[in-house]
Design a protein around this motif. Sequence first.
Motif, PDB file in Angstrom:
ATOM      1  N   ALA A 179       0.799  -1.230   0.000  1.00  0.00           N
ATOM      2  CA  ALA A 179       0.000   0.000   0.000  1.00  0.00           C
ATOM      3  C   ALA A 179       0.831   1.280   0.000  1.00  0.00           C
ATOM      4  CB  ALA A 179      -0.940   0.005   1.209  1.00  0.00           C
ATOM      5  N   ALA A 180       2.107   1.219   0.345  1.00  0.00           N
ATOM      6  CA  ALA A 180       2.907   2.447   0.413  1.00  0.00           C
ATOM      7  C   ALA A 180       3.594   2.775  -0.903  1.00  0.00           C
ATOM      8  CB  ALA A 180       3.956   2.335   1.516  1.00  0.00           C
ATOM      9  N   GLY A 181       3.603   1.842  -1.848  1.00  0.00           N
ATOM     10  CA  GLY A 181       4.324   2.055  -3.101  1.00  0.00           C
ATOM     11  C   GLY A 181       3.557   2.917  -4.083  1.00  0.00           C
ATOM     12  N   GLY A 182       4.074   3.004  -5.306  1.00  0.00           N
ATOM     13  CA  GLY A 182       3.472   3.875  -6.313  1.00  0.00           C
ATOM     14  C   GLY A 182       2.014   3.569  -6.559  1.00  0.00           C
ATOM     15  N   ILE A 199      -8.243  -1.485   4.077  1.00  0.00           N
ATOM     16  CA  ILE A 199      -7.191  -2.087   4.905  1.00  0.00           C
ATOM     17  C   ILE A 199      -5.885  -1.993   4.115  1.00  0.00           C
ATOM     18  CG2 ILE A 199      -6.394  -4.190   6.056  1.00  0.00           C
ATOM     19  CD1 ILE A 199      -9.354  -5.147   6.005  1.00  0.00           C
ATOM     20  N   ALA A 200      -4.895  -1.326   4.682  1.00  0.00           N
ATOM     21  CA  ALA A 200      -3.602  -1.155   4.013  1.00  0.00           C
ATOM     22  C   ALA A 200      -2.588  -2.118   4.603  1.00  0.00           C
ATOM     23  CB  ALA A 200      -3.116   0.277   4.179  1.00  0.00           C
ATOM     24  N   VAL A 201      -1.831  -2.788   3.732  1.00  0.00           N
ATOM     25  CA  VAL A 201      -0.760  -3.690   4.172  1.00  0.00           C
ATOM     26  C   VAL A 201       0.574  -3.103   3.701  1.00  0.00           C
ATOM     27  CG1 VAL A 201       0.212  -6.013   4.018  1.00  0.00           C
ATOM     28  CG2 VAL A 201      -2.280  -5.699   3.969  1.00  0.00           C
ATOM     29  N   ALA A 202       1.462  -2.855   4.671  1.00  0.00           N
ATOM     30  CA  ALA A 202       2.792  -2.323   4.364  1.00  0.00           C
ATOM     31  C   ALA A 202       3.655  -2.530   5.610  1.00  0.00           C
ATOM     32  CB  ALA A 202       2.713  -0.831   4.004  1.00  0.00           C
ATOM     33  N   SER A 203       4.910  -2.090   5.560  1.00  0.00           N
ATOM     34  CA  SER A 203       5.730  -2.178   6.774  1.00  0.00           C
ATOM     35  C   SER A 203       5.383  -1.006   7.696  1.00  0.00           C
ATOM     36  CB  SER A 203       7.222  -2.191   6.440  1.00  0.00           C
ATOM     37  OG  SER A 203       7.601  -0.988   5.815  1.00  0.00           O
ATOM     38  N   GLY A 204       5.664  -1.192   8.976  1.00  0.00           N
ATOM     39  CA  GLY A 204       5.197  -0.279  10.025  1.00  0.00           C
ATOM     40  C   GLY A 204       5.553   1.175   9.824  1.00  0.00           C
ATOM     41  N   LYS A 205       6.698   1.446   9.175  1.00  0.00           N
ATOM     42  CA  LYS A 205       7.126   2.852   9.037  1.00  0.00           C
ATOM     43  C   LYS A 205       6.176   3.664   8.151  1.00  0.00           C
ATOM     44  CE  LYS A 205      10.294   2.341   5.119  1.00  0.00           C
ATOM     45  NZ  LYS A 205      11.563   2.700   4.549  1.00  0.00           N
ATOM     46  N   HIS A 206       5.316   2.962   7.386  1.00  0.00           N
ATOM     47  CA  HIS A 206       4.402   3.664   6.478  1.00  0.00           C
ATOM     48  C   HIS A 206       3.017   3.889   7.084  1.00  0.00           C
ATOM     49  CE1 HIS A 206       7.375   3.113   3.353  1.00  0.00           C
ATOM     50  NE2 HIS A 206       7.278   1.804   3.392  1.00  0.00           N
ATOM     51  N   ALA A 324      16.012  -0.038  -6.546  1.00  0.00           N
ATOM     52  CA  ALA A 324      16.429  -1.433  -6.317  1.00  0.00           C
ATOM     53  C   ALA A 324      16.469  -1.781  -4.833  1.00  0.00           C
ATOM     54  CB  ALA A 324      17.789  -1.678  -6.954  1.00  0.00           C
ATOM     55  N   ARG A 325      16.647  -0.775  -3.985  1.00  0.00           N
ATOM     56  CA  ARG A 325      16.677  -1.040  -2.530  1.00  0.00           C
ATOM     57  C   ARG A 325      15.278  -1.315  -1.976  1.00  0.00           C
ATOM     58  NH1 ARG A 325      20.279   3.334  -2.704  1.00  0.00           N
ATOM     59  NH2 ARG A 325      18.851   4.780  -1.682  1.00  0.00           N
ATOM     60  N   GLY A 326      14.243  -0.923  -2.731  1.00  0.00           N
ATOM     61  CA  GLY A 326      12.870  -1.239  -2.336  1.00  0.00           C
ATOM     62  C   GLY A 326      12.353  -0.407  -1.175  1.00  0.00           C
ATOM     63  N   HIS A 327      11.203  -0.812  -0.631  1.00  0.00           N
ATOM     64  CA  HIS A 327      10.525  -0.101   0.471  1.00  0.00           C
ATOM     65  C   HIS A 327      10.324   1.372   0.130  1.00  0.00           C
ATOM     66  CE1 HIS A 327      10.761  -3.680   2.917  1.00  0.00           C
ATOM     67  NE2 HIS A 327      12.024  -3.788   2.549  1.00  0.00           N
ATOM     68  N   ILE A 328       9.892   1.599  -1.111  1.00  0.00           N
ATOM     69  CA  ILE A 328       9.679   2.967  -1.594  1.00  0.00           C
ATOM     70  C   ILE A 328       8.359   3.489  -1.037  1.00  0.00           C
ATOM     71  CG2 ILE A 328       9.331   4.351  -3.686  1.00  0.00           C
ATOM     72  CD1 ILE A 328      10.900   2.020  -5.155  1.00  0.00           C
ATOM     73  N   GLN A 329       8.375   4.744  -0.581  1.00  0.00           N
ATOM     74  CA  GLN A 329       7.141   5.382  -0.116  1.00  0.00           C
ATOM     75  C   GLN A 329       6.677   6.348  -1.194  1.00  0.00           C
ATOM     76  OE1 GLN A 329       6.193   6.419   4.151  1.00  0.00           O
ATOM     77  NE2 GLN A 329       6.426   8.484   3.401  1.00  0.00           N
ATOM     78  N   GLY A 330       5.685   5.913  -1.970  1.00  0.00           N
ATOM     79  CA  GLY A 330       5.213   6.765  -3.068  1.00  0.00           C
ATOM     80  C   GLY A 330       6.080   6.575  -4.293  1.00  0.00           C
ATOM     81  N   LYS A 331       6.557   7.687  -4.860  1.00  0.00           N
ATOM     82  CA  LYS A 331       7.203   7.671  -6.165  1.00  0.00           C
ATOM     83  C   LYS A 331       8.607   8.277  -6.124  1.00  0.00           C
ATOM     84  CE  LYS A 331       5.542   6.953  -9.587  1.00  0.00           C
ATOM     85  NZ  LYS A 331       5.416   5.758 -10.460  1.00  0.00           N
ATOM     86  N   ILE A 332       9.474   7.756  -6.995  1.00  0.00           N
ATOM     87  CA  ILE A 332      10.792   8.340  -7.249  1.00  0.00           C
ATOM     88  C   ILE A 332      10.669   9.141  -8.541  1.00  0.00           C
ATOM     89  CG2 ILE A 332      13.227   7.882  -7.691  1.00  0.00           C
ATOM     90  CD1 ILE A 332      12.757   5.124  -6.301  1.00  0.00           C
TER      91      ILE A 332
END
Length: 338
Positions: A179-182, A199-206, A324-332
């Motif tokens: 849910a935190a990605g693009g 219901i959003a699924v992501a890692s806790g920091k998001h 490539a490192r992943g765990h992107i929040q939104g867009k690059i």
Amino acid sequence: MSTETMKAIRIYEYGGPEVLRYEDAPKPELKPGEVLVRVHAIGINPPDWYLRDGYKALPPEWRPQVPFPIILGTDVSGVVEAVADDVRGFSVGDDVYSMVRFFSVGESRAYAEYVSVPASELALKPAGIDHAHAAGAPMSLLTGWQFMISLGHDEPNPLQPHKHQPVPLEGKTVLVNGAAGGVGHFAVQIARLKGAHVIAVASGKHEALLRELGADEFIDYTKTPPEEVAHDIDLVVDALGGPTTGRFLRTLKRGGALFPVYPLGFSGAEEAEKLGVTVSTTQVRSSGAQLAEIARLLDDGTIRVVLDSTYPLAETRKAHARAARGHIQGKIVLTVGA
């Protein structure tokens, strides 16, 4: 051939971020039906790195053959520099955004100072956001929109025999994985906009961001496998997809639907049939008309573009390394010029 040049990112072979070269390239020439855009910002998307590495995740017979050198990229926001004689509705100086020529592998050529865009794929940029945020929207937001609201095109789906059909969302429970990605952060907002319980699924920091964007519940997948705690879901939008997407089948109600954004590797068709669950996917396609419709929602803040990070065009290698490192929040996003 154009004698004028521009800066662009080109590749001469497939590989990692190191194959990306910042160099002079011919400036595109305007053809009938096209608009020349001076690019201010470029959104980065997974198809960019799939093409960069030669689609090595696909079986060899599926890999498109593209002549080198290739300019990557599809998503741009910028200013109209010139308009072909047969084009109406756009003028020199207009702020515009687009997903350029997708799905035409190697033809989009967005990682550059200038790009030619078919007028049918162009829309006026939402006035309420800057070029960097506008460039972050097209592919990811059109993907969410075409999966969840309206397909908006009649292109055959190479991934399944039947046409993808969005499902009604009002009053339904929608789970968004990744849910935190693009695509994911837009899917959360689209579901909320259409009246779903999200219901959003992501890692806790998001979590804080996703609750801001409208998630009613949050599952931190690093602590709890979502398929063990989510039940009676009407729709799962799996923005990650791939071979693990089948684990969501048991979270769905009979009559529910699973939409994997990346469907390759899914092997649960028989299980889905037994459970009475529809599994459906589509391939996003360019649409100026849909970008014009969506622009109103971006303009007034109904839908927000979240930026993970921005890099100058000359530092595209760093942007791809970040991806490539992943765990992107939104867009690059890549920025061009001042």
